[in-house]
Design a protein around this motif. Structure first.
Motif, PDB file in Angstrom:
ATOM      1  N   GLY A  66       9.074   7.440   6.108  1.00  0.00           N
ATOM      2  CA  GLY A  66       9.863   6.291   5.646  1.00  0.00           C
ATOM      3  C   GLY A  66       8.790   5.367   4.789  1.00  0.00           C
ATOM      4  O   GLY A  66       8.045   5.872   4.242  1.00  0.00           O
ATOM      5  N   ALA A  67       8.827   4.166   5.096  1.00  0.00           N
ATOM      6  CA  ALA A  67       8.070   3.257   4.364  1.00  0.00           C
ATOM      7  C   ALA A  67       6.960   2.637   5.381  1.00  0.00           C
ATOM      8  O   ALA A  67       6.216   1.917   4.955  1.00  0.00           O
ATOM      9  N   THR A  68       6.713   3.153   6.577  1.00  0.00           N
ATOM     10  CA  THR A  68       5.727   3.023   7.604  1.00  0.00           C
ATOM     11  C   THR A  68       5.827   1.537   7.987  1.00  0.00           C
ATOM     12  O   THR A  68       4.890   0.821   8.283  1.00  0.00           O
ATOM     13  N   VAL A  69       6.941   1.060   7.930  1.00  0.00           N
ATOM     14  CA  VAL A  69       7.274  -0.483   8.265  1.00  0.00           C
ATOM     15  C   VAL A  69       8.326  -0.564   9.444  1.00  0.00           C
ATOM     16  O   VAL A  69       8.549  -1.882  10.126  1.00  0.00           O
ATOM     17  N   GLY A  70       8.767   0.395   9.976  1.00  0.00           N
ATOM     18  CA  GLY A  70       9.914   0.522  10.937  1.00  0.00           C
ATOM     19  C   GLY A  70       9.349  -0.122  12.272  1.00  0.00           C
ATOM     20  O   GLY A  70      10.064  -1.148  12.660  1.00  0.00           O
ATOM     21  N   LEU A  71       8.136   0.169  12.658  1.00  0.00           N
ATOM     22  CA  LEU A  71       7.658  -0.512  13.915  1.00  0.00           C
ATOM     23  C   LEU A  71       7.312  -1.664  13.505  1.00  0.00           C
ATOM     24  O   LEU A  71       7.599  -2.685  14.548  1.00  0.00           O
ATOM     25  N   ILE A  72       6.745  -2.187  12.620  1.00  0.00           N
ATOM     26  CA  ILE A  72       6.478  -3.488  12.394  1.00  0.00           C
ATOM     27  C   ILE A  72       7.796  -4.418  12.241  1.00  0.00           C
ATOM     28  O   ILE A  72       7.653  -5.655  12.960  1.00  0.00           O
ATOM     29  N   GLU A  73       8.788  -3.793  11.551  1.00  0.00           N
ATOM     30  CA  GLU A  73      10.139  -4.550  11.666  1.00  0.00           C
ATOM     31  C   GLU A  73      10.584  -4.641  13.146  1.00  0.00           C
ATOM     32  O   GLU A  73      11.128  -5.839  13.579  1.00  0.00           O
ATOM     33  N   ILE A  74      10.558  -3.701  13.867  1.00  0.00           N
ATOM     34  CA  ILE A  74      10.883  -3.857  15.365  1.00  0.00           C
ATOM     35  C   ILE A  74      10.183  -5.046  16.066  1.00  0.00           C
ATOM     36  O   ILE A  74      10.658  -5.864  16.627  1.00  0.00           O
ATOM     37  N   MET A  75       8.716  -4.969  16.076  1.00  0.00           N
ATOM     38  CA  MET A  75       7.807  -6.084  16.614  1.00  0.00           C
ATOM     39  C   MET A  75       8.252  -7.420  15.987  1.00  0.00           C
ATOM     40  O   MET A  75       8.085  -8.243  16.754  1.00  0.00           O
TER      41      MET A  75
ATOM     42  N   ASN B 226       0.791  -1.123  -0.134  1.00  0.00           N
ATOM     43  CA  ASN B 226      -0.064   0.014  -0.115  1.00  0.00           C
ATOM     44  C   ASN B 226       0.870   1.184  -0.085  1.00  0.00           C
ATOM     45  O   ASN B 226       0.323   2.394  -0.115  1.00  0.00           O
ATOM     46  N   GLY B 227       2.156   1.160   0.329  1.00  0.00           N
ATOM     47  CA  GLY B 227       2.992   2.374   0.257  1.00  0.00           C
ATOM     48  C   GLY B 227       2.995   3.089   1.594  1.00  0.00           C
ATOM     49  O   GLY B 227       2.223   2.745   2.574  1.00  0.00           O
ATOM     50  N   PRO B 228       3.772   4.083   1.691  1.00  0.00           N
ATOM     51  CA  PRO B 228       3.916   4.771   2.948  1.00  0.00           C
ATOM     52  C   PRO B 228       2.765   5.606   3.196  1.00  0.00           C
ATOM     53  O   PRO B 228       1.805   6.226   2.327  1.00  0.00           O
ATOM     54  N   GLU B 229       2.496   5.668   4.563  1.00  0.00           N
ATOM     55  CA  GLU B 229       1.403   6.767   5.008  1.00  0.00           C
ATOM     56  C   GLU B 229       1.812   8.201   4.696  1.00  0.00           C
ATOM     57  O   GLU B 229       2.865   8.505   4.680  1.00  0.00           O
ATOM     58  N   ASP B 230       0.798   9.119   4.739  1.00  0.00           N
ATOM     59  CA  ASP B 230       0.971  10.392   4.339  1.00  0.00           C
ATOM     60  C   ASP B 230       1.902  11.170   5.180  1.00  0.00           C
ATOM     61  O   ASP B 230       2.829  11.882   5.007  1.00  0.00           O
ATOM     62  N   THR B 231       1.747  10.737   6.784  1.00  0.00           N
ATOM     63  CA  THR B 231       2.688  11.519   7.659  1.00  0.00           C
ATOM     64  C   THR B 231       4.152  10.755   7.851  1.00  0.00           C
ATOM     65  O   THR B 231       4.738  11.316   8.755  1.00  0.00           O
TER      66      THR B 231
END
Length: 181
Positions: A145-154, A137-142
């Motif tokens: 980055g790619a909006t996946v950093g926190l997911i990567e951490i988890m 879906n691509g990065p969120e407007d705010t």
């Protein structure tokens, strides 16, 4: 007196299993230098390569969050972002931990808290699917980055992530997150 004070400070850090700590302004160039220091330190301790990669990945994601989303004003003359934060890496009870803290705008706290609670409630398969969905879906407007950093951490954490917020007034909140690996 000065040496005694800092000797006790050093002993406190060692007693808490802290291998590495930094407090101050962070930038991409400093992140690279700190990351290299962390890798060398873990190599000296003969840490498993996969564990080193996981700790390093979490370390990079958390420090990048400080650089990208820290709430302080950047120095006008700076060529790159200089947000302040704290990053600590330690080893205790058979696990490594990475703690990162920085200021965020208080208005961002509910969104960040909801996101962290949602991700903490997902199992490994759900995190993987959510990660793939976010990439599609691509990065969120705010997002910067790619909006996946926190997911990567988890995905790299071996226990639920601990996090907390402390309102310091003037629309600012001190945010702290601990990831166990």
């Amino acid at each position: 007196m000065l040496a005694e004070e800092y000797f006790h400070f050093k002993q406190t850090l060692e007693n808490k299993g802290i291998l590495f700590s930094y407090c101050g302004q962070v930038s991409e160039s400093l992140l690279a230098a700190l990351g290299e220091t962390l890798r060398r330190r873990m190599a000296q301790e003969s840490t498993d390569v996969n564990t080193t990669r996981r700790v390093f990945s979490v370390f990079v994601e958390l420090v990048q969050n400080v650089i990208r989303y820290g709430a302080e004003e950047e120095a006008e003359a700076a060529q790159e972002a200089l947000h302040e934060g704290i990053v600590v890496v330690g080893h205790r009870e058979e696990r490594y931990f990475v703690v990162c803290a920085n200021l965020v705008e208080t208005r961002e706290v509910p969104r960040l808290k909801e996101r962290l609670e949602r991700l903490n409630g997902m199992n490994r398969d759900e995190l993987k699917l959510y990660y793939m969905e976010k990439l599609r879906n691509g990065p969120e407007d705010t997002s910067l980055g790619a909006t996946v950093g926190l997911i990567e951490i988890m995905r790299r954490a071996t226990l639920p992530v601990n996090f907390d917020f402390h309102d310091i007034g003037n629309g600012m909140t001190f945010f702290c997150i601990q990831v166990n690996i």
